[in-house]
Design an enzyme around this catalytic site. Structure first.
Site, mmCIF file in Angstrom:
data_model
loop_
_atom_site.group_PDB
_atom_site.id
_atom_site.type_symbol
_atom_site.label_atom_id
_atom_site.label_comp_id
_atom_site.label_asym_id
_atom_site.label_seq_id
_atom_site.Cartn_x
_atom_site.Cartn_y
_atom_site.Cartn_z
ATOM 1 N N SER A 167 36.216 -6.902 -17.278
ATOM 2 C CA SER A 167 35.764 -7.172 -15.912
ATOM 3 C C SER A 167 36.875 -7.532 -14.941
ATOM 4 C CB SER A 167 34.731 -8.305 -15.928
ATOM 5 O OG SER A 167 35.300 -9.499 -16.433
ATOM 6 N N HIS A 192 29.675 -5.020 -18.218
ATOM 7 C CA HIS A 192 30.143 -4.306 -17.028
ATOM 8 C C HIS A 192 30.145 -2.789 -17.222
ATOM 9 C CE1 HIS A 192 31.463 -7.742 -14.534
ATOM 10 N NE2 HIS A 192 31.607 -8.338 -15.707
ATOM 11 N N LYS A 232 23.688 -7.645 -13.781
ATOM 12 C CA LYS A 232 24.723 -6.950 -13.006
ATOM 13 C C LYS A 232 24.150 -5.634 -12.466
ATOM 14 C CE LYS A 232 28.634 -9.298 -15.128
ATOM 15 N NZ LYS A 232 27.890 -10.377 -15.806
#
Length: 396
Positions: free
Chosen positions: A185, A213, A243
């Site tokens: 990330s 991610h 996310k």
């Protein structure tokens, strides 16, 4: 307050501020979209993990609202008593379909996943090979398991093979696991999963990929494991639902017997109330969107490539990112903090990232373009970067 605690806090808070390592929290007034309000100021938002813009999606909001009317605002219990709603079962079936596995289990956060899954399988008689840049939740999950932690140099396959061989040949450990983020990330680079799988087969390692991610971002949205076509080779696929998916929670996907084991031995599943029903319904619908279409995924990558090209052309060091994550590496912590503050003053919210999140001397402003940004927003952000960069001597 105890005098010793008061002294400890004063001393350490002062030191953090003097070193440029103290993080100021800015409450967002309203939704966390491509434009946010902070202290009454309108800012282009480049710090959100809301990659696909789903956190503010109108359809998902309606689904959550309708579900709350029927099911209430909370699940009411832990999953193993009577907190498992039919919604949770549907979600986990959809997650397994999405990740290409036999089964899946959902948790209250992505952080919880790593605390739960690692310690449910690994113990003091085992060893874990962990990439040096793995996320804090992986590090904490490894510590909780009490297994021997053997770090290997970041994405260095020679070092991984060497340490795997040493661990295997030592005969000290019952089980050996290799753990990596799918997408890192802070730098945006992708793990070398094909090589990791090859080494795992050679030394009989358990494979564990945290794709927080990567899910929604790589593999046409289905993640880094899918990107490499390794769904049948990875034992643990970990992901977050906060996310790219835009809501909250996390999950582990894998073989049915692995999920069965986690349901009876992973402590966050056993001892924490289940995800709220409105969130569960919204998550399930969001995942279906990603299964049905790559439109948001494609827009994310288009915007990420556009921002990268603009910043690189200006002379910023954007590292070796292979994903839309775009770090501008400044180096000095105080300068990094100042750079971020000046961006804020000029209308761009891009948070500084310094030690201990990244190694000392590698401070950066991390940019997270999303599918919801327009080209006009990105052009304005790039122009602001140019102004601040020249003012502070970061670029010429």
């Amino acid at each position: 307050m105890a005098a010793i605690l008061d002294q400890f806090l004063d001393q350490n808070l002062t030191e953090l501020k003097e070193q440029g390592l103290y993080n100021e929290i800015d409450p967002v007034q309203g939704a966390n979209g491509p434009i946010i309000q902070v202290n009454g100021q309108s800012l282009i938002n480049l710090s959100s993990n809301n990659y696909l813009g789903l956190a503010t999606n109108d359809e998902l909001k309606k689904i959550a609202q309708t579900t709350i009317e029927r099911y209430g605002v909370g699940a009411g219990a832990v999953r193993t008593i009577n907190g498992t709603l039919d919604l949770h079962v549907k979600l986990e079936e959809k997650l397994a379909e999405f990740k290409g596995t036999e089964a899946a289990i959902s948790y209250q956060s992505g952080f919880n996943c790593n605390m739960a899954a690692i310690s449910a399988v690994m113990d003091k008689n085992d060893a874990i090979l962990s990439d040096q840049l793995n996320h804090a939740s992986i590090i904490d999950g490894c510590r909780l398991s009490k297994a021997k932690i053997i770090p290997f140099l970041h994405s260095d396959m020679e070092d991984l093979r060497k340490k795997a061989k040493e661990a295997k040949e030592s005969g000290q450990y019952n089980k050996i696991m290799v753990i990596t983020d799918g997408v890192f990330s802070m730098d945006g680079d992708i793990a070398k999963l094909p090589e990791i799988v090859e080494i795992a087969k050679e030394f009989d390692l358990i494979t564990y990929v945290d794709d927080a991610h990567g899910s929604g971002v790589t593999g046409k949205g289905k993640g880094t494991v899918k990107h490499f076509g390794l769904e049948k080779e990875i034992d643990f696929q970990i992901g977050t639902l906060s996310k790219a998916i835009g809501v909250v929670g996390g999950y582990v996907a894998g073989k049915q017997k692995l999920i069965d084991w986690l349901k009876v031995r992973s402590r966050p599943f056993l001892f924490s109330t289940a995800l709220p029903p409105g969130d569960v319904a919204a998550i399930t619908a969001a995942i279906q969107m990603l299964i049905d279409s790559t439109e948001l995924h494609d827009k994310l990558w288009e915007n990420g490539d556009y921002l990268k090209a603009g910043l690189k052309k200006l002379g910023f060091d954007i590292g070796a990112s292979e994903t839309p994550i775009t770090p501008c590496i400044i180096g000095d912590e105080k300068l990094t903090q100042t750079f971020s503050k000046r961006l804020f003053e000029e209308g761009v919210y891009a948070k500084s990232i310094v030690f201990p999140t990244v190694p000392k001397g590698t401070g950066r402003v991390r940019n997270m373009p999303t599918a919801a940004h327009t080209k006009e927003m990105l052009d304005e952000a790039i122009a602001t970067y140019e102004k601040v960069g020249k003012e502070l001597g970061v670029i010429s």
